[in-house]
Motif scaffolding. Sequence first.
Motif, short mmCIF file in Angstrom:
data_model
loop_
_atom_site.label_atom_id
_atom_site.label_comp_id
_atom_site.label_asym_id
_atom_site.label_seq_id
_atom_site.Cartn_x
_atom_site.Cartn_y
_atom_site.Cartn_z
N ILE A 11 0.77 -1.24 -0.13
CA ILE A 11 -0.25 0.07 -0.01
C ILE A 11 0.78 1.34 -0.11
CG2 ILE A 11 -0.02 0.08 2.55
CD1 ILE A 11 -3.28 0.41 2.04
N ALA A 12 0.32 2.54 -0.54
CA ALA A 12 1.12 3.67 -0.38
C ALA A 12 0.40 4.32 0.87
CB ALA A 12 1.21 4.42 -1.69
N ALA A 13 1.13 5.51 1.21
CA ALA A 13 0.67 6.26 2.34
C ALA A 13 1.29 7.49 2.43
CB ALA A 13 0.78 5.51 3.86
N ILE A 133 4.44 -3.90 2.92
CA ILE A 133 5.27 -3.22 1.94
C ILE A 133 4.49 -2.00 1.82
CG2 ILE A 133 6.39 -3.16 -0.30
CD1 ILE A 133 5.98 -6.33 -0.31
N ILE A 134 4.91 -1.02 2.68
CA ILE A 134 4.37 0.47 2.47
C ILE A 134 5.42 1.58 1.86
CG2 ILE A 134 3.53 2.30 4.06
CD1 ILE A 134 3.26 0.14 6.27
N SER A 135 4.73 2.14 0.66
CA SER A 135 5.40 3.19 0.06
C SER A 135 5.02 4.58 0.77
CB SER A 135 5.14 3.07 -1.32
OG SER A 135 5.57 2.04 -2.13
N GLN A 167 10.49 9.76 -5.64
CA GLN A 167 10.52 10.32 -4.40
C GLN A 167 9.80 9.45 -3.34
OE1 GLN A 167 11.27 13.51 -3.41
NE2 GLN A 167 12.74 13.06 -5.10
N PHE A 168 9.30 8.20 -3.74
CA PHE A 168 8.86 7.35 -2.85
C PHE A 168 9.82 6.48 -1.69
CE2 PHE A 168 5.66 7.74 -5.96
CZ PHE A 168 4.20 7.54 -5.29
N ALA A 169 9.55 6.19 -0.72
CA ALA A 169 10.50 5.34 0.04
C ALA A 169 9.45 4.11 0.51
CB ALA A 169 10.89 6.04 1.55
N GLN A 170 10.10 3.10 0.11
CA GLN A 170 9.28 1.77 0.31
C GLN A 170 9.96 1.15 1.30
OE1 GLN A 170 9.26 -1.68 -2.40
NE2 GLN A 170 7.32 -0.67 -2.80
N LEU A 171 9.02 0.92 2.61
CA LEU A 171 9.65 -0.18 3.73
C LEU A 171 9.05 -1.37 3.55
CD1 LEU A 171 8.92 3.03 6.24
CD2 LEU A 171 11.15 2.39 5.06
#
Length: 176
Positions: A11-13, A133-135, A167-171
């Motif tokens: 998901i993205a947040a 998996i969070i972007s 510009q996204f950081a994915q954890l």
Amino acid sequence: MESERKIVCYIAASLDGYIATEDDSLEWLFKTEGEGDAGYTEFMKTIDTVVMGRRTYDWVMEAENGKFPYQETASYVYTSSSAGDNPYVTFTNRDIPSFVKEIKEKPGKNIWVIGGSNLLRSFVKENLIDEWIISIAPVLIGKGIPLFQQFDFEIPLKLKTVKSYGQFAQLHYERL
């Protein structure tokens, strides 16, 4: 021996923890400069089942002009309202722990819990998400639909990877 299927939330947040504005808009997300598809294609190779809430399903159907994008996967939509009519989707309101136990026992790839916030809360409450998996988009939207609703317990996680896609950081975390 086959490895056990995992329940994964991809998901993205926003940086302040929202997955959409109060009116379900994702414009803030689409304005963020990414790189490629931020790993989406590779992620999709790891799953064969999707689970989403009714609001997410309705948003997807509107965004895709009525064409369901996950026709090649087993697809479940959790809803407490009327089921709906889509030959690619099973509408359900089953008990989540027994549903998860049943689908994890079937052979296959991982299971993607797409969202939204209410469905994720139910999965979190039962500690059923194996990997996150969070972007994170570099934007603060101030209010909206939170990624995590309040709960009164802890779920320890282990960081697997951190990647950047523009510009996204994915954890990427896994449950301990």
